[in-house]
Enzyme design. Structure first.
Site, mmCIF file in Angstrom:
data_model
loop_
_atom_site.group_PDB
_atom_site.id
_atom_site.type_symbol
_atom_site.label_atom_id
_atom_site.label_comp_id
_atom_site.label_asym_id
_atom_site.label_seq_id
_atom_site.Cartn_x
_atom_site.Cartn_y
_atom_site.Cartn_z
ATOM 1 N N TRP A 183 0.757 -1.091 0.108
ATOM 2 C CA TRP A 183 -0.021 -0.199 0.137
ATOM 3 C C TRP A 183 0.952 1.255 -0.036
ATOM 4 C CZ3 TRP A 183 -0.207 4.131 3.479
ATOM 5 C CH2 TRP A 183 -1.318 5.084 3.159
ATOM 6 N N GLU A 224 -2.932 -2.855 -2.452
ATOM 7 C CA GLU A 224 -4.321 -2.117 -1.759
ATOM 8 C C GLU A 224 -4.413 -0.769 -2.335
ATOM 9 O OE1 GLU A 224 -3.251 -1.814 2.506
ATOM 10 O OE2 GLU A 224 -5.355 -0.811 2.955
ATOM 11 N N LYS A 226 -7.160 2.514 -2.733
ATOM 12 C CA LYS A 226 -7.439 3.790 -1.723
ATOM 13 C C LYS A 226 -8.128 4.766 -2.671
ATOM 14 C CE LYS A 226 -6.481 6.002 2.469
ATOM 15 N NZ LYS A 226 -5.641 5.922 3.741
ATOM 16 N N ASP A 257 -9.766 -3.062 1.403
ATOM 17 C CA ASP A 257 -9.844 -2.382 2.777
ATOM 18 C C ASP A 257 -11.286 -1.774 2.716
ATOM 19 O OD1 ASP A 257 -9.815 -0.257 4.828
ATOM 20 O OD2 ASP A 257 -7.646 -0.598 4.785
ATOM 21 N N HIS A 260 -11.633 2.000 2.302
ATOM 22 C CA HIS A 260 -10.932 2.835 1.323
ATOM 23 C C HIS A 260 -11.879 2.978 0.260
ATOM 24 C CE1 HIS A 260 -6.598 1.766 2.527
ATOM 25 N NE2 HIS A 260 -7.322 2.307 3.406
ATOM 26 N N HIS A 284 -8.675 -6.079 4.282
ATOM 27 C CA HIS A 284 -8.274 -5.401 5.353
ATOM 28 C C HIS A 284 -9.631 -4.754 5.919
ATOM 29 C CE1 HIS A 284 -3.998 -3.711 4.808
ATOM 30 N NE2 HIS A 284 -3.709 -4.985 4.907
ATOM 31 N N ASP A 292 -12.058 7.602 6.348
ATOM 32 C CA ASP A 292 -11.254 6.272 6.466
ATOM 33 C C ASP A 292 -10.414 6.602 7.844
ATOM 34 O OD1 ASP A 292 -9.511 3.971 5.938
ATOM 35 O OD2 ASP A 292 -7.812 5.305 5.158
ATOM 36 N N ASP A 294 -10.270 4.398 10.271
ATOM 37 C CA ASP A 294 -9.933 3.201 10.940
ATOM 38 C C ASP A 294 -10.252 2.821 12.367
ATOM 39 O OD1 ASP A 294 -7.829 1.859 8.982
ATOM 40 O OD2 ASP A 294 -7.419 3.926 8.850
ATOM 41 N N ASP A 324 -7.547 -4.114 10.025
ATOM 42 C CA ASP A 324 -6.728 -2.815 9.849
ATOM 43 C C ASP A 324 -7.526 -1.834 10.527
ATOM 44 O OD1 ASP A 324 -5.053 -0.691 9.289
ATOM 45 O OD2 ASP A 324 -5.537 -1.001 7.019
#
Ligand code: RNT
Ligand code: ZN
Length: 416
Positions: A183, A224, A226, A257, A260, A284, A292, A294, A324
């Site tokens: 990533w 990955e 985004k 993810d 993302h 993820h 984003d 997380d 993640d």
């Protein structure tokens, strides 16, 4: 929980054609890759740059974060004691142990991860790996593998190559393929005039990195995408379309993810689509809140929907599940435990659902019954099966695990 709750649940599920024993056995065979970076807010052990230079951010000042590899490993062991089953650990290159010497990222080797490998072998767990393309002076202007300066690009290509090699060693040493996920944060804050060139540069860099063939039994490459990040609000080079195309053409794993995509866009629907064209996917699993961000994953509808797709689609063997998120505002060991247990609870619910019956309804156009049965599934006694699963694995079945974490906080974390 007592056995009588479990046997009642077992009977109830049997009456709709579901074997709880089979569900428990299948769940026991699904490893989830626990990301080490929740343990220290993605700091790593280098102290060389700011996280936001990579378009990500951990907020909060909860005490007790791990300051070195030993603390991080002890924290993860504590979490694993509260999570049923055998899992994996996901490492980043910034978690290298260099014995106090400065080793730049393009010079990293397996030598610097021997401590991790020995520990993983002892714990009988597999390791996954990630080159770290952020928090470094050579990433400070927002570009790495898509950089226009060949010297900067060279540095990051070397880093990625070093990491693939480390990942290969992990796979070899531990006897389980190591997923090595790329990533990069590259992108622009404001409207680009040229969206094409950075993508062509990135493609070239990736081709060079992946030119060396490595046995997929030891190491699997994944990429990955985004949509946006901090400082890359307008344009990210490695977008979903870019990596989807790259993965299809070059036979790589695609990493999805859940944070993302557009804030209301979820990833469950993507699985059966991309798995028509690529062999394996890395997840993820994360939770964005408005962006984003997380956040720790909760047992919410998107998570349940994702687990259903993995299980009902017959994709268990083709989907590598990794978590993640990084919340620095709560106890970090608890963050892992909450997230890991939620992922497993979602999988268990999917395993216990009458998927065949639901599909039959669907095929016959009986959508009323499909919806009705789907809703009934939510309140079936899956929790009794979960508790049985935890007990068989020697971990707390319910909220008692929280006390164990709080004790650890008092005895260990607050003394740091
Ligand atoms: C960033 C990506 C990436 C990182 C980790 C630390 O937006 O999700 O996977 O979170 O590599
Ligand atoms: Zn991610």
């Amino acid at each position: 929980m007592n056995n009588c709750d479990y046997s009642a649940a077992q009977q109830r599920y049997a009456s709709i054609g579901i074997s709880t024993e089979e569900a428990i056995n299948t769940l026991a065979g699904i490893p989830v890759s626990m990301h080490c970076w929740q343990g220290d807010d993605v700091s790593g052990f280098e102290n060389s740059g700011s996280l936001t230079d990579g378009g990500i951010m951990a907020t909060g000042g909860y005490p007790g974060k791990a300051r070195n590899a030993d603390e991080l490993r002890t924290d993860m062991e504590t979490a694993f004691k509260l999570i049923p089953g055998k899992h994996r650990v996901n490492l980043h290159a910034i978690y290298a142990e260099t014995g106090g010497n400065k080793v730049d990222r393009n010079e990293l080797s397996f030598e610097h991860f021997k401590g991790w490998a020995g520990w993983a072998a002892e714990q009988k767990i597999g390791i996954d790996f990630n080159p770290t393309f952020f928090a470094h002076p050579k990433a400070a202007d927002g570009f790495t593998l898509a950089h226009r300066d060949p010297a900067v690009r060279r540095f990051w290509i070397e880093h990625a190559s070093a990491c693939r090699n480390i990942a290969r060693h992990f796979g070899e040493t531990l006897g389980k393929a190591c997923v090595c996920n790329v990533w990069i944060p590259d992108g622009y804050k404001d409207i680009p005039a040229d969206r094409k060139t950075p993508r062509l540069i990135l493609e070239e860099s990736l081709d060079e990195i992946f030119a060396r063939e490595i046995d997929p039994a030891l190491m699997l490459d994944s990429v990955e995408s985004k949509l946006f990040g901090i400082g890359t609000e307008s344009y990210v080079v490695g977008s979903h379309e870019f990596y989807l195309g790259y993965a299809v053409r070059n036979n790589k794993l695609l990493c999805l993810d859940s944070g993302h995509f557009h804030p209301t866009e979820t990833i469950e629907d993507k699985l059966s689509a991309v798995l028509c064209f690529i062999d394996e996917v890395l997840l993820h699993v994360s939770r964005g809140v408005r962006w984003d961000s997380d956040h720790v994953i909760t047992l919410d509808d998107p998570l349940i929907a994702l687990a259903r797709e993995i299980v009902w689609g017959g994709f268990i063997g083709r989907v590598h599940i990794g978590l993640d998120f990084f919340d620095a505002s709560i106890n970090r060991v608890a963050a892992w435990v909450i997230g890991m247990r939620n992922m497993q609870k979602a999988l268990l619910q999917a395993l216990l659902a009458p998927a065949v019956r639901l599909r039959d309804f669907e095929q016959q156009g009986r959508f009323t019954e499909r919806l009705a049965l789907l809703e009934e599934c939510k309140t079936m006694p899956w929790i009794a099966v979960w508790e049985e699963f935890c007990e068989r694995n020697g971990v707390p079945a319910g909220a008692e695990w929280i006390n164990a974490v709080m004790r650890y906080e008092q005895e260990v974390l607050l003394k740091r």
